[in-house]
Write a protein that holds these residues in place. Structure first.
Motif, PDB file in Angstrom:
ATOM      1  N   LEU A 174      22.343  22.507 -10.598  1.00 26.85           N
ATOM      2  CA  LEU A 174      22.559  23.320  -9.397  1.00 26.85           C
ATOM      3  C   LEU A 174      22.526  22.431  -8.159  1.00 26.85           C
ATOM      4  N   GLN A 175      21.609  21.479  -8.135  1.00 29.86           N
ATOM      5  CA  GLN A 175      21.513  20.560  -7.003  1.00 29.86           C
ATOM      6  C   GLN A 175      22.784  19.731  -6.853  1.00 29.86           C
ATOM      7  N   SER A 176      23.322  19.264  -7.967  1.00 26.56           N
ATOM      8  CA  SER A 176      24.452  18.348  -7.899  1.00 26.56           C
ATOM      9  C   SER A 176      25.806  19.039  -7.794  1.00 26.56           C
ATOM     10  N   THR A 177      25.894  20.290  -8.257  1.00 23.24           N
ATOM     11  CA  THR A 177      27.195  20.977  -8.262  1.00 23.24           C
ATOM     12  C   THR A 177      27.238  22.225  -7.381  1.00 23.24           C
ATOM     13  N   ASP A 178      26.073  22.717  -6.991  1.00 22.06           N
ATOM     14  CA  ASP A 178      25.944  23.972  -6.244  1.00 22.06           C
ATOM     15  C   ASP A 178      26.437  25.169  -7.069  1.00 22.06           C
ATOM     16  N   ARG A 179      26.371  25.041  -8.400  1.00 16.35           N
ATOM     17  CA  ARG A 179      26.775  26.136  -9.288  1.00 16.35           C
ATOM     18  C   ARG A 179      25.555  26.693 -10.007  1.00 16.35           C
ATOM     19  N   LEU A 180      25.251  27.936  -9.731  1.00 14.51           N
ATOM     20  CA  LEU A 180      24.086  28.592 -10.323  1.00 14.51           C
ATOM     21  C   LEU A 180      24.285  28.880 -11.804  1.00 14.51           C
ATOM     22  N   SER A 181      25.534  28.941 -12.249  1.00 18.51           N
ATOM     23  CA  SER A 181      25.830  29.342 -13.625  1.00 18.51           C
ATOM     24  C   SER A 181      25.184  28.433 -14.661  1.00 18.51           C
ATOM     25  N   TYR A 182      25.007  27.154 -14.342  1.00 23.37           N
ATOM     26  CA  TYR A 182      24.369  26.244 -15.300  1.00 23.37           C
ATOM     27  C   TYR A 182      22.939  26.682 -15.597  1.00 23.37           C
ATOM     28  N   LEU A 183      22.215  27.036 -14.560  1.00 19.84           N
ATOM     29  CA  LEU A 183      20.840  27.496 -14.741  1.00 19.84           C
ATOM     30  C   LEU A 183      20.813  28.840 -15.462  1.00 19.84           C
ATOM     31  N   GLU A 184      21.676  29.749 -15.058  1.00 21.03           N
ATOM     32  CA  GLU A 184      21.717  31.069 -15.687  1.00 21.03           C
ATOM     33  C   GLU A 184      22.026  30.957 -17.181  1.00 21.03           C
ATOM     34  N   ASP A 185      23.049  30.177 -17.513  1.00 22.43           N
ATOM     35  CA  ASP A 185      23.470  30.064 -18.910  1.00 22.43           C
ATOM     36  C   ASP A 185      22.435  29.328 -19.764  1.00 22.43           C
ATOM     37  N   ALA A 186      21.888  28.241 -19.235  1.00 27.48           N
ATOM     38  CA  ALA A 186      20.915  27.461 -20.007  1.00 27.48           C
ATOM     39  C   ALA A 186      19.653  28.268 -20.284  1.00 27.48           C
ATOM     40  N   LEU A 187      19.183  29.000 -19.289  1.00 26.69           N
ATOM     41  CA  LEU A 187      17.965  29.780 -19.468  1.00 26.69           C
ATOM     42  C   LEU A 187      18.208  30.969 -20.388  1.00 26.69           C
ATOM     43  N   THR A 188      19.362  31.599 -20.268  1.00 26.17           N
ATOM     44  CA  THR A 188      19.696  32.703 -21.167  1.00 26.17           C
ATOM     45  C   THR A 188      19.757  32.225 -22.608  1.00 26.17           C
ATOM     46  N   GLU A 189      20.415  31.098 -22.827  1.00 30.71           N
ATOM     47  CA  GLU A 189      20.547  30.564 -24.183  1.00 30.71           C
ATOM     48  C   GLU A 189      19.180  30.177 -24.756  1.00 30.71           C
ATOM     49  N   ALA A 190      18.332  29.568 -23.935  1.00 32.15           N
ATOM     50  CA  ALA A 190      17.007  29.156 -24.415  1.00 32.15           C
ATOM     51  C   ALA A 190      16.159  30.369 -24.791  1.00 32.15           C
ATOM     52  N   LEU A 191      16.219  31.407 -24.000  1.00 30.75           N
ATOM     53  CA  LEU A 191      15.433  32.603 -24.302  1.00 30.75           C
ATOM     54  C   LEU A 191      16.014  33.363 -25.490  1.00 30.75           C
ATOM     55  N   ASP A 192      17.331  33.446 -25.557  1.00 36.30           N
ATOM     56  CA  ASP A 192      17.951  34.117 -26.710  1.00 36.30           C
ATOM     57  C   ASP A 192      17.589  33.391 -28.005  1.00 36.30           C
ATOM     58  N   GLY A 193      17.404  32.072 -27.912  1.00 37.04           N
ATOM     59  CA  GLY A 193      17.030  31.299 -29.089  1.00 37.04           C
ATOM     60  C   GLY A 193      15.697  31.726 -29.674  1.00 37.04           C
ATOM     61  N   LEU A 194      14.823  32.271 -28.852  1.00 39.88           N
ATOM     62  CA  LEU A 194      13.533  32.756 -29.350  1.00 39.88           C
ATOM     63  C   LEU A 194      13.703  33.913 -30.326  1.00 39.88           C
ATOM     64  N   ARG A 195      14.741  34.689 -30.130  1.00 37.66           N
ATOM     65  CA  ARG A 195      14.890  35.933 -30.893  1.00 37.66           C
ATOM     66  C   ARG A 195      15.840  35.795 -32.087  1.00 37.66           C
ATOM     67  N   ARG A 196      16.436  34.622 -32.215  1.00 35.62           N
ATOM     68  CA  ARG A 196      17.327  34.437 -33.364  1.00 35.62           C
ATOM     69  C   ARG A 196      16.511  34.337 -34.644  1.00 35.62           C
ATOM     70  N   PRO A 197      16.975  34.942 -35.706  1.00 31.03           N
ATOM     71  CA  PRO A 197      16.249  34.856 -36.999  1.00 31.03           C
ATOM     72  C   PRO A 197      16.129  33.416 -37.455  1.00 31.03           C
ATOM     73  N   ARG A 198      14.979  33.075 -38.031  1.00 28.79           N
ATOM     74  CA  ARG A 198      14.756  31.721 -38.541  1.00 28.79           C
ATOM     75  C   ARG A 198      15.172  31.644 -40.005  1.00 28.79           C
TER      76      ARG A 198
END
Length: 199
Positions: A174-198
């Motif tokens: 976000l600092q280098s590109t001024d694009r919030l989507s990187y933070l939104e997508d990375a955090l969503t993916e990391a949290l969704d990973g918690l709920r994926r079946p092992r």
């Protein structure tokens, strides 16, 4: 031996630190001098050196400690209560809201990019911040495991590390590109990973 300040002295010292922090967030540490800090904090030269005898180096260390505290404070109270999936989502919204509002002037960037980690004392502050942040996330992941909201086989420490990396990496982009989507997508993916079946 650390000097004990009066309430008035502590308030003056804090005013100097906060004034310096705000300037550094906007202007960058290389572009901020002691005269700028004195002007921003309405303090005299004698006051500044009274609280920071070693001058700018001493003050920058205090600013680093302040900014590390702000990184955690900006996520509260949500970070301190990640006991349900709903609360994790509230924390996610809080993180995105904070970094979206701060953009280039965020505490994390000031601490890691502006103040840097070349100084061992500053590096210790960054490491302590990382450990504290990771600990909060690990407590939250463990709470989800214990309540049965995520798979019992989830690795608490690794999951907390992945989530922390998503936030810090997304904030850096976000600092280098001024694009919030990187933070939104990375955090969503990391949290969704918690709920994926092992497997």
């Amino acid at each position: 031996m650390e000097r004990v300040l009066t309430a008035k002295g502590a308030a003056t010292r804090q005013r100097i630190v906060e004034g310096a922090a705000q300037l550094i967030r906007v202007e960058g540490v290389q572009n901020v001098g002691l005269d700028d800090i004195r002007g921003a904090s309405s303090t005299s030269k004698s006051q500044l050196f009274h609280y920071f005898p070693d001058g700018k180096a001493d003050l920058m260390l205090a600013v680093a400690q302040y900014e590390a505290g702000q990184v955690i404070a900006d996520q509260m109270p949500q970070l301190g209560d990640l006991t349900t999936w709903r609360k994790w989502q509230a924390w996610r919204r809080r993180v995105i809201q904070v970094y979206d509002a701060q953009r280039q002037a965020c505490a994390l960037s000031a601490l890691t990019a502006q103040l840097g980690t070349a100084n061992p004392a500053t590096r210790d502050i960054v490491n302590a911040l990382t450990d504290e942040w990771h600990a909060y996330l690990a407590v939250g992941v463990r709470a989800l495991k214990e309540s049965g909201e995520i798979d019992a086989r989830v690795d608490v420490a690794k999951s907390a590390s992945a989530i922390l990396a998503a936030v810090t990496g997304g904030a850096t982009l976000l600092q280098s590109t001024d694009r919030l989507s990187y933070l939104e997508d990375a955090l969503t993916e990391a949290l969704d990973g918690l709920r994926r079946p092992r497997r």
